[in-house]
Each structure stands twice: as structure tokens, then as C-alpha cells.
Design an enzyme around this catalytic site. Structure first.
Site, short mmCIF file in Angstrom:
data_model
loop_
_atom_site.label_atom_id
_atom_site.label_comp_id
_atom_site.label_asym_id
_atom_site.label_seq_id
_atom_site.Cartn_x
_atom_site.Cartn_y
_atom_site.Cartn_z
N ARG B 625 -39.64 59.62 59.02
CA ARG B 625 -38.26 59.23 58.72
C ARG B 625 -38.28 58.29 57.51
O ARG B 625 -39.07 57.35 57.46
CB ARG B 625 -37.67 58.52 59.93
CG ARG B 625 -36.24 58.10 59.75
CD ARG B 625 -35.76 57.41 61.02
NE ARG B 625 -34.55 56.64 60.76
CZ ARG B 625 -34.21 55.54 61.43
NH1 ARG B 625 -34.98 55.11 62.42
NH2 ARG B 625 -33.11 54.90 61.14
N GLY B 698 -45.87 55.14 56.67
CA GLY B 698 -45.86 54.35 55.43
C GLY B 698 -46.01 55.23 54.20
O GLY B 698 -46.75 56.22 54.21
N GLU B 701 -48.42 53.90 49.46
CA GLU B 701 -49.61 54.23 48.68
C GLU B 701 -49.75 55.71 48.35
O GLU B 701 -50.34 56.08 47.34
CB GLU B 701 -50.86 53.78 49.47
CG GLU B 701 -50.90 52.28 49.67
CD GLU B 701 -51.93 51.86 50.70
OE1 GLU B 701 -53.00 51.40 50.29
OE2 GLU B 701 -51.66 51.97 51.91
#
Lengths: 326, 735
Positions: B625, B698, B701
Site C-alpha cells: 500500500r 518500504g 531504497e
């Protein structure tokens, strides 16, 4: 930063006198190289004589020549209409030479005197640098780096002359006006810079107390084609790995006259007299261009990091010749 | 640059809540903070890589104008050991005369102005006893550490599988050292008040700085307060307590004044760590139709003499593709170099370059489309455990990316696509990113006026944490985003984890989720005990929240505003603490998948000069999400730029004899400029992840990962040249 005094004389004569009589004094113009070097502890004058407000600024047409005041900024010269029309490659060199912020500060006189970007020269923690500390040796020659000169270099110094503008100007046989307490002398830019030899700390013919007041740029004849091709790793904001400044007069498929200089390869802006010989009255063909390139990049001094520049420089010149003659 | 909306997973792209503060200069970064009576510090660094200091003469520096104090190992405070926090931190500086790398701090000068401090620092004379330095990873004298983290992995029988494989790829891939280079110069402003200490400090983890500094200076943790409301970027550089921090603290104690220590750009190259170089040996075994039968991936990365680093490059090969036989091993080698440290996608960035280059080589070897081979070997389940993924849209990333990019227009023949002097190449890479989450806590408070604020010690390093957490809390409390104030970057707030490892959004978001749930529960309990409330006796499960009101599900008229509930009970505010800890894969019976992605790149290679230009990039990512479409896109864009840098430019060069970093300036260390970055198409696919309550993965990166191999693979398509070392420069591409 080393402490220094600052003066701002009202006239050229006073400025020259102030520097001439203090061996640790120097002129300050745009400061884009000089102040960096002072902050880095590479350059430490006792007195800076600010010349930025002296009446040495502006571009004047004089027959077939542009006389450029030494304090004209790079941006001002890059906007000169005559130069754009008659020698657009000089404008290209200016625009590729620095960001607009720098071009607004940096002056034409200062640009000709810019110091090398050599990482070993610019870090005083490196003990060996003949340019910074005469006689101390050269650390760069033992190191893995690409940003060094292959022409005019020696074990004593492989520092590259990084100017783009000077490359175009040596191609055009620009002339430097130098003022001192004794009077004025004129030096062709092709004779202005000194090869490092055994004295890499001496980079040009200027003597202490001499000031560049103007640069004469001869305008090539109407119909001259020119190019400044700059090759570097990233698309902008970097010094050249190789660059070529070329002006040619064509007669159909034949090159009548050519002016060639290269940047990114020499300890001084490198005039390609040999290439010009090859090109004069020669057909604009790949063979001609290859001979011109071979003639220019002769007897290179290379270290492992710079070996590739021999072929890169040749191909840069060939590409530029191909584009400007087609 | 465009983004396609995928409304099922995309949160509203609201503007950064801290944007106006930043663009108007009101956000105070650590180096913007000034205190009355503040003094300035400048560091002195070693100019040899190995040895010891035999003599230091500080006389001239001490007499220099404005100088208040010169601290060397001869008069430095003895400090306590720096504790490890997830990973080791540098031990206190100036504790002995040993030199372990070029650029190590050997003195700090404090003066009334920065200029005086810097000038005096240059006057210190140092004599050394030089020892031979070990700077080359291949040096046989260097200490090698095998299986440094106990994470070497093997399943199946790789040896046999490789021996029997009809097709094998056996290659070595290397990546250079890179330096994080956040734009903001790291600064510590240390201020003592009796036995308490306040630090305004650039970092990515205020509680970590607090813990380490407290231990070094023998203070209770509560006596140290670390303030980092804003930091000018980190990219991993702020994940340890670097030596300039205790230097500033020590200096402030010596002079009895607040001391500011702001690193210079060259000091940022030696003082904050950098991405390790890597050597990756990869062997792939496959069937003739391109199905993987074995992956063997070994890596070698570097370590400073007395440091520690977690940088598994080989582990990407354990979760990226399905293979019945896998071995993944890492080794580290200790050198006299500045600290290696996390830099955006540590380990993954390097390992993925190796694996995705090798997969591409295999595709060419078996004559398969490089896209097809990745789809063919897609790991439907976790190849190591056989467990289902918490979510994994790698296949969708590849398919959508191929469509947006126009992969089908690719002529598979090498060098067949040409435009003038330029050879055109298409390259693709897949990305499977690691999963990481740490415990975190937050407090959520609703005020009497119905607005809320959220507090946590974590910091927002520019990724958008302020904004997405305000959005998340607003959604959970039924408020507008501008009704939620965020208070972050203060170690005295509820204990937070690092803004690193792409793990903060899941960690903090889950804590905020927990706190909001508990807070609503408190409101429901309050209302439930009030016989006059429309919500009297309504159980928690039947309550919904919207527009600042609690109401009975299905009957919006039966409700009460949060503000009114507080007023009725005579409360000025009501708060709840929330905590999050990562779920257990065993308990949930699934493997948590980090983000997934696909990169499609068009490169243009000048056939004479070897110059490479990236003409366009399509980057499609599965981040679960997405809380804020606009900020997520910014994260991917920034990562993409970093990926282009890693591929073509970034290279921290160390002089082979002295260990000096030779290009420690922005003039010499090349990062991409705007003109190097083409049109970048960013898109998100996937579904909410099942591993945490808010469904996120996440994405800080992953944007960087895969860009380099996609470019290298594109160069191969354009030229037939396989470049196996980064960065790829024109001298390697030129014939």
C-alpha cells in the site's frame, strides 16, 4: 584561511603598483578559482587587490577583431552578438565551460589564468606537487586518475589545463594585452602558456605585477564554420576528458583553411598546428581526419588512468572535423 | 514524467506538510541552529593510513587568534565504550595515538569563530611513525572474515547441479566504493547544562545517538537529548554515531560553551562511512530453455580496521528467483580505509547488479528474451522455505513495465537499433528487495478542539515521514490531514527506530496504527460510560470514525465528536501510546517480502566515443500500500537518480599508496546532473502487504536498485559489450 589584506584601488595603474611592490600580493577578479584555492589552503596571498571595478569591462569591435576587456564576464562575452555570428564556437566553449552562476562571476582574464583541477595540486595535505611546492615531486603521476594531461606532460607534472575558452581562443590566435609599470606588451595566446618542463609552478609568461587588461579575438572570415565539441562523463558541469575547437573554411569538399585546438589533453590549451597542415587544401575525408588526429596526438605521456585518452582525443577531433565539414 | 494511478493501493498525493517550512527557510536544520555563547570546532585529520602519532605540536594553534581549546589524544577525556546499536559504532575518538585510516580525526580545535577554528586547525604539526597499510582487498595479509553474520545460506546441491547443468554462466561482477553525500553537511551542536546534554545533530536515528553518547560520557540516557527535526538527507550516512559527535560533546565540555561542529564536504567523505566496493562471483546453472537449476553467489566486501558492517550482497540470490539449488556466501576483508557503512540499498544494490547481469547473460546464452527469462524463473513462493510471500508483484512489475516501455519494439539483435552515431539498447532488470522492520513506538493525542498530534523520536530524513504519518493518523482518527500535527526528531519522545532499511514506514506506521486504535478505544470507553451519549453502551466493534466524530456503524446520526467527548468529561486532551513489533513469519506462515520492482532502460551509446546516455527509464514498483502517491514517486525518482549515478558516475577513488580519498569534492566525485536524467516513468502495482496492519512495504531504497544492471544490460544489447564493473565509463565501452 590565511589572513590577508584587501585593497580596491581606483585606477589600473594603482592596482598594478600595489601588486608589483608586494611579492605576496595578487589581483582579485571574479575569484571563482582564486578564492577556492585560498579556502583550500593552496594559495595564500598577503594582499588581494580587487580589480573588479576598474574600467576593463566590455566588448568592442575593432575592424576584423573583437577587443574584450579583461573584466568582461564569461556570460557577457557569451552573449555578444558579433561573436555568436562570426565565431560561434567561442560562445559554445564559454557555455560549456561553466554554469551560468559561475559565468556571471568569472572574467575572461581570470578564465585564461584558471589553475588546474588536479586533485593532487588542490589538496595541500598531499606533500608532492611541483606546481604547488616546487621540487617536491608529483604524486599525480603515480596515481590512478583520468583527469590528467597526455600532451606536454612529464614525470614532473601531468596537470591538465582545464579551460574551454582558452582552447577556442588559441585556435583563433587571440592576443593578450599585458600591462605593467613599464608599459604594455602584447603576447599571442599560443605563446602565453608555458609547458611545465622542470618548472610546473610557472604556467604562463606573466611576471609578478603584470595584469591582463584585454584579449583581442580575431574574427574569422565570413563563411567560416566552427565547432566546439566537449566530451565528458556527465552531460554538464564537468571538465573535458577531451575537447576540440575547430574553425574551417571550405571550398566544396576541400578544406581551404583550418584552425584546430584541443582541450582536456594538454598541460596547456593545445594548438593543433600539425593537424592544420594536414587539413589545409585536403579533401574532407575520414582518412584526412585520421591523419590530422594522429598528427595532433603525438608522443603522448600517459599513465594507466589516461591511456584511453589518446584514442578518445583522436576520435573527438575526428568527430568534430566530420561534423564541421559536413 | 508521469505516474499512472492505481487507486486500489495509492494514497492521496498530498503535498509535504513540512514543505512550506522548508522552501521558506524556516525549517531549522542542525547547522541552522545557533545558541548564545556558541563556539566553533574544526577537526584535524590524519594524513597517513596506518601507524601512530609520535609528536603533535599544538603551540601555534593554541596561540592563533580566537582559539579557546585544542584537544588531541594527549588531553582528551577518557570516554566509555560505544555500544553497538544494531551494528557497531565507532569507538570514541582521540583515545590513543594509533592511526587506522587516512582521514581519521586526530585533533579538534575550538575557537570563537569558524574561520579562526579552521585556520588554527591548519597550524597543528604532526609527526607519525608509518606502518605499512593494507588497502587492497586482494592483499593476502588482510584479515578475511567468512560468513560474517552467520547468514550464509545453502539449499539443494549446487555443486552437482552446476556440474550437470547444460548451460552455465560463471562470471565476476564488481562495484566501486560510493559515498552517500547527503547535501546537508552533518553538524553537531553540543550544549551542556550541568550534567545534562542537548545535541542538535544530523542523523537518522535520534535514540541511537542518545544511547551511544550517554554511554561514552557516562550519563544516564535521559540526561542526553538529541534534536533532529530536520536533516538534509542521509542515504544511510546518519545510521551510526560518528566520531565528530563525541568530539563536539567533548569540546563543549572543555570550553564550557555550546560548540558547533559542522563537517566540510571533504570531511563528509571520510567521516560518515561509504558504500563498500564489492566483488561478486556468480555461477548460474540452467536448462537449455533457461530455467535456473543452480545459483551460486559469493561476495567480498570491505571493512575498516576496527569496524563492523552488515552488507550481505549474496542474499539477493536467495529470494529473487526460483532455483532448487542455491548457495549464497559473503566474506569481508579488513583494510586501512575509512568506515564502510550503509548507503541506500546496502548489499542489495551491489548484489542485484551482479545477479541481474548474470541472469541477462544467461538469457543471451540460451537465446531467450531477457524479460522472458525473468518471468520464467519468477519465484511463486519463497524459494528457501517454500512459504507463500506476504505479497509479491514482481511478475506484474515486469509485465506492466514492459508494456509501458514498449519492450515489444525491441529488435533482439545486438547493435541493430541505431540512431545516427548512437547505438540504441534496451535493458531490463528485476528487483527483489530485502524486508526489514524494527520495534517502534508513538504517542497520539487528541486535543480539546478535536485536532490531534503525533509524537515519536524518529526523524524524517526528507522521505516524507511527517506527511504520510499525518495522513495515516488522520485517516484512522477521522480527521483532515491539516488537523494532525506531527512532532518528530526528539529523543525525549516515544522511542523510535531508525529512518533506514526502508523500514520506518512499516515500523512507525504500525505504531501509529496501534496508538490510534487504542485512542479510539479510550474514546469509545468514555462515551460508553456516559448514559447521555448517543454512543452509550455501543461496543467498540460497532463504532466508526469520520470527520472528527465517532458514530454507530450504519447510523451516522448516532454519534458524538471527539471534541465533545473530551468536553463532557472535562478533559483537555486524551492520548494513547502505540507500539509495533515485527510479526513472526512462523506465526503468520508466510515470508515477509520487501518491495519488488522492474526497470526498463533505453541507453544510447556513441559508437566511436563510448559515451553512454540514458534516454528513458520505466520503473515499476510493488511497495504494497502506497500511503502518498506523490511522495512515493519522489522516493522512486530520487532512487533512480542514485541508480544512474552508481551505474555511470559514482566512484570513490582511493590513492593506492596513501589511502587518501582522491576525489572528495563535488567537483571530482561525479553524481548525475539534471541533464543526465531522462524522462522517468514511475508506476506502482501490487496489493496491500499482509505482513503488517497498514499493508505497506518500504520504498525508500528500492528505486536505486536494478537501475545499474538495466543500464549495463542495455549497453550489451546496444554494443555486444558486457561490462561487469561499475561505474561504466566511456573508456570501457570504447572499442
Amino acid at each position: 584561511m590565511h589572513e590577508f589584506r584587501y585593497e580596491r584601488p581606483a585606477t589600473v595603474a594603482e592596482a598594478i603598483r600595489a601588486v608589483a611592490h608586494d611579492p605576496e600580493a595578487d589581483f582579485l577578479a571574479g575569484g571563482t578559482t582564486e578564492v577556492d584555492l585560498m579556502k583550500d589552503g593552496v594559495f595564500h596571498p598577503d594582499l588581494l587587490v580587487d580589480i573588479t571595478r576598474l574600467p576593463l569591462r566590455g566588448v568592442r569591435r575593432d575592424g576584423t577583431m573583437l577587443q574584450v576587456g579583461a573584466l568582461t564576464t564569461m556570460e557577457e562575452l557569451a552573449s555578444d552578438r558579433t561573436l555568436m555570428e562570426r565565431a560561434p564556437f567561442v560562445v559554445e566553449a564559454l557555455l560549456r565551460g561553466a554554469s551560468v552562476q559561475l559565468r556571471n562571476m568569472a572574467t575572461i582574464g581570470g578564465n585564461l589564468l584558471q589553475r588546474t583541477r588536479c586533485r593532487y595540486f588542490r589538496d595541500p595535505a598531499v606533500p608532492a606537487c611541483n606546481k604547488r611546492e616546487p621540487g617536491s615531486g608529483c604524486e599525480a603521476v603515480n596515481s590512478v586518475a583520468r583527469m590528467h594531461a597526455i600532451l606536454g606532460a612529464s614525470p614532473a607534472c601531468i596537470a591538465l589545463h582545464a579551460s574551454d575558452l582558452a582552447v577556442a581562443l588559441v585556435a583563433l590566435d587571440a592576443v593578450v594585452h599585458i600591462q605593467s609599470e613599464e608599459g604594455e606588451r602584447l603576447v599571442p595566446l599560443t605563446q602565453f602558456y608555458l609547458m611545465p618542463g622542470e618548472t610546473p609552478d610557472r604556467e604562463n609568461v606573466l611576471r609578478h605585477g603584470e595584469l591582463i587588461t584585454a584579449v583581442d579575438i580575431p574574427l574569422p572570415p565570413e563563411g567560416t564554420r566552427s565547432i566546439y565539441l566537449k566530451i565528458r562523463d556527465r552531460a554538464s558541469y564537468e571538465f573535458a576528458l577531451a575537447s576540440a575547437a575547430i574553425a574551417v573554411i571550405m571550398d566544396g569538399p576541400v578544406i581551404k583553411e583550418a584552425r584546430v585546438a584541443m582541450g582536456g589533453v594538454g598541460t596547456i590549451p593545445w594548438r593543433g598546428f600539425e593537424a592544420e597542415e594536414v587539413l589545409r587544401e585536403a579533401p574532407a575525408t575520414p582518412d584526412t581526419f585520421r591523419s590530422a588526429a594522429d598528427g595532433t596526438i603525438r608522443d603522448p605521456f600517459i599513465v594507466p588512468g589516461t591511456a584511453f585518452k589518446v584514442e578518445l582525443a583522436k576520435r573527438t577531433l575526428i568527430r568534430a572535423l566530420t561534423e564541421v565539414t559536413s | 514524467m508521469t505516474t499512472i494511478q492505481q487507486p486500489r493501493i495509492l494514497g492521496a498525493g498530498v503535498d509535504r506538510v513540512d514543505g512550506p517550512l522548508k522552501v521558506t527557510g524556516q525549517a531549522r536544520y542542525p547547522n541552522d541552529v545557533n545558541l548564545p555563547g556558541m563556539a566553533y570546532a574544526a577537526v584535524v585529520r590524519s594524513t597517513i593510513p596506518s601507524g601512530r602519532i609520535t609528536r603533535m605540536d599544538t603551540t601555534a594553534a593554541e596561540k592563533s587568534p580566537g582559539v579557546l581549546e585544542v584537544i588531541t589524544h594527549e588531553n582528551a577525556d577518557h570516554l566509555g565504550e560505544a555500544p553497538a546499536t544494531f551494528i557497531k559504532n565507532p569507538q570514541p575518538p582521540l583515545q590513543d595515538d594509533a592511526i587506522r585510516f587516512y582521514g581519521q580525526y586526530i585533533a579538534v580545535v575550538v575557537a570563537d569563530t569558524q574561520q579562526n577554528a579552521t585556520a588554527a586547525a591548519g597550524l597543528i604539526e604532526v609527526e607519525y611513525e608509518r606502518h605499512e597499510a593494507i588497502l587492497d582487498p586482494h592483499d593476502p595479509r588482510a584479515e578475511r572474515i567468512k560468513d560474517p553474520w552467520g547468514e550464509d545460506t545453502a539449499w539443494g546441491d549446487v555443486r552437482t547441479a552446476l556440474n550437470r547443468a547444460p548451460v552455465m554462466i560463471d562470471q565476476t561482477y564488481t562495484t566501486s566504493e560510493n559515498t552517500n553525500n547527503p547535501l546537508g553537511l552533518f553538524t553537531t551542536l553540543a550544549s551542556w547544562d550541568g550534567d545534562t546534554l542537548t545535541l542538535h545533530d544530523s542523523n537518522q536515528w535520534p535514540n541511537m545517538i542518545q544511547q551511544v553518547v550517554a554511554a561514552m560520557f557516562g550519563l544516564p540516557r535521559d540526561a542526553v537529548r538529541v534534536l533532529t527535526p530536520f536533516v538534509g538527507g542521509g542515504f544511510g550516512a546518519g545510521l551510526r554515531c560518528w566520531s565528530h559527535i563525541p568530539l563536539a560533546v567533548m569540546a563543549a565540555r572543555h570550553v564550557g560553551r555550546p560548540v558547533k561542529l559542522e563537517l566540510t564536504r571533504p570531511e563528509m567523505f571520510t567521516g560518515l562511512g561509504h558504500r563498500t566496493s564489492s566483488i561478486n562471483w556468480i555461477r548460474l546453472g540452467a536448462t537449455r530453455d533457461g530455467r535456473l537449476t543452480a545459483i551460486e553467489h559469493e561476495s567480498l566486501t570491505t571493512l575498516p580496521l576496527d569496524g563492523d558492517e552488515y552488507e550481505p550482497c549474496s542474499s539477493v540470490s536467495t529470494w529473487s528467483y526460483a532455483s532448487p539449488n542455491v548457495t549464497a556466501r559473503d566474506q569481508q576483508v579488513r583494510l586501512n580505509i575509512p568506515w564502510t557503512n550503509f548507503m541506500r540499498a546496502p548489499g542489495d544494490a551491489q548484489g542485484n547488479f551482479a545477479l541481474e547481469s548474470a541472469i541477462d547473460e544467461l538469457a543471451w546464452e540460451v537465446g531467450l528474451d531477457p524479460l522472458e527469462i525473468r518471468l520464467l524463473n519468477y519465484a511463486e513462493v519463497d524459494p528457501k522455505t517454500g512459504r507463500p510471500w506476504s505479497s509479491n508483484a514482481l511478475r506484474r512489475c515486469l509485465e506492466v513495465g514492459a508494456q509501458r516501455f514498449g519492450w515489444s519494439n525491441r529488435n533482439p539483435e545486438i547493435g541493430s537499433m541505431r540512431d545516427g552515431h548512437e547505438l540504441v539498447g534496451y535493458g531490463v532488470a528485476g528487483v527483489s528487495f530485502f524486508w526489514y522492520q524494527q520495534p517502534c513506538s508513538a504517542k497520539v493525542i487528541v486535543r480539546g478542539d478535536g485536532s490531534a498530534y503525533v509524537r515519536s523520536a524518529v526523524t524524517d530524513i526528507g522521505t516524507g515521514t511527517y506527511t504520510i504519518m499525518a495522513q495515516l493518523a488522520a485517516g484512522l482518527l477521522g480527521l483532515e490531514v491539516d488537523q494532525v500535527e506531527m512532532q518528530l526528531g526528539d529523543s525525549s519522545m516515544p522511542v523510535g527506530t531508525a529512518a533506514g532499511g526502508s523500514g520506518l514506514t512499516a515500523a512507525l506506521g504500525s505504531a501509529v496504527h496501534d496508538a490510534c486504535g487504542r485512542l479510539i478505544q479510550k474514546f469509545v470507553d468514555l462515551a460508553g460510560t456516559d448514559p447521555f451519549s448517543p454512543l452509550a453502551n455501543v461496543p467498540f466493534e460497532d463504532v466508526a470514525v469520520s470527520e472528527g466524530r465517532l458514530f454507530r456503524k450504519g447510523d451516522p446520526t448516532r454519534g458524538e465528536s471527539l471534541a465533545r467527548i473530551l468536553a463532557v468529561h472535562g478533559l483537555t486532551e486524551l492520548s494513547a501510546d502505540g507500539n509495533s513489533t515485527p510479526n513472526s513469519p512462523d506465526q503468520l506462515g508466510m515470508t515477509p517480502a520487501g518491495a519488488r520492482g522492474a526497470r526498463f532502460v533505453e541507453v544510447r551509446v556513441d559508437e566511436d566515443l563510448g559515451r553512454v546516455r540514458v534516454a528513458r527509464i520505466v520503473t515499476v514498483n510493488d511497495g504494497g500500500r502506497i500511503l502518498n502517491e506523490k511522495l512515493a514517486r519522489s522516493q522512486i525518482l530520487g532512487g533512480t537518480v542514485g541508480g544512474v549515478g552508481m551505474a555511470l558516475f559514482e566512484d570513490t577513488v582511493t590513492d593506492k599508496d596513501t589511502g587518501r580519498i582522491a576525489n572528495a569534492t563535488f567537483g571530482d566525485y561525479l553524481i548525475p546532473v539534471n541533464a543526465d536524467i531522462p524522462d522517468v516513468h514511475v508506476e506502482f502495482v501490487g496489493e496491500p502487504d499482509a505482513f503488517n496492519p497498514i499493508g505497506v512495504k518500504g520504498i525508500g531504497e528500492i528505486g536505486l536498485v536494478g537501475v545499474a544492471p538495466a543500464i549495463a544490460n542495455g549497453i550489451f544489447h546496444a554494443t555486444g559489450k558486457r561490462i561487469r564493473s561499475l561505474p561504466i565509463t566511456m573508456d570501457e565501452v570504447m572499442d
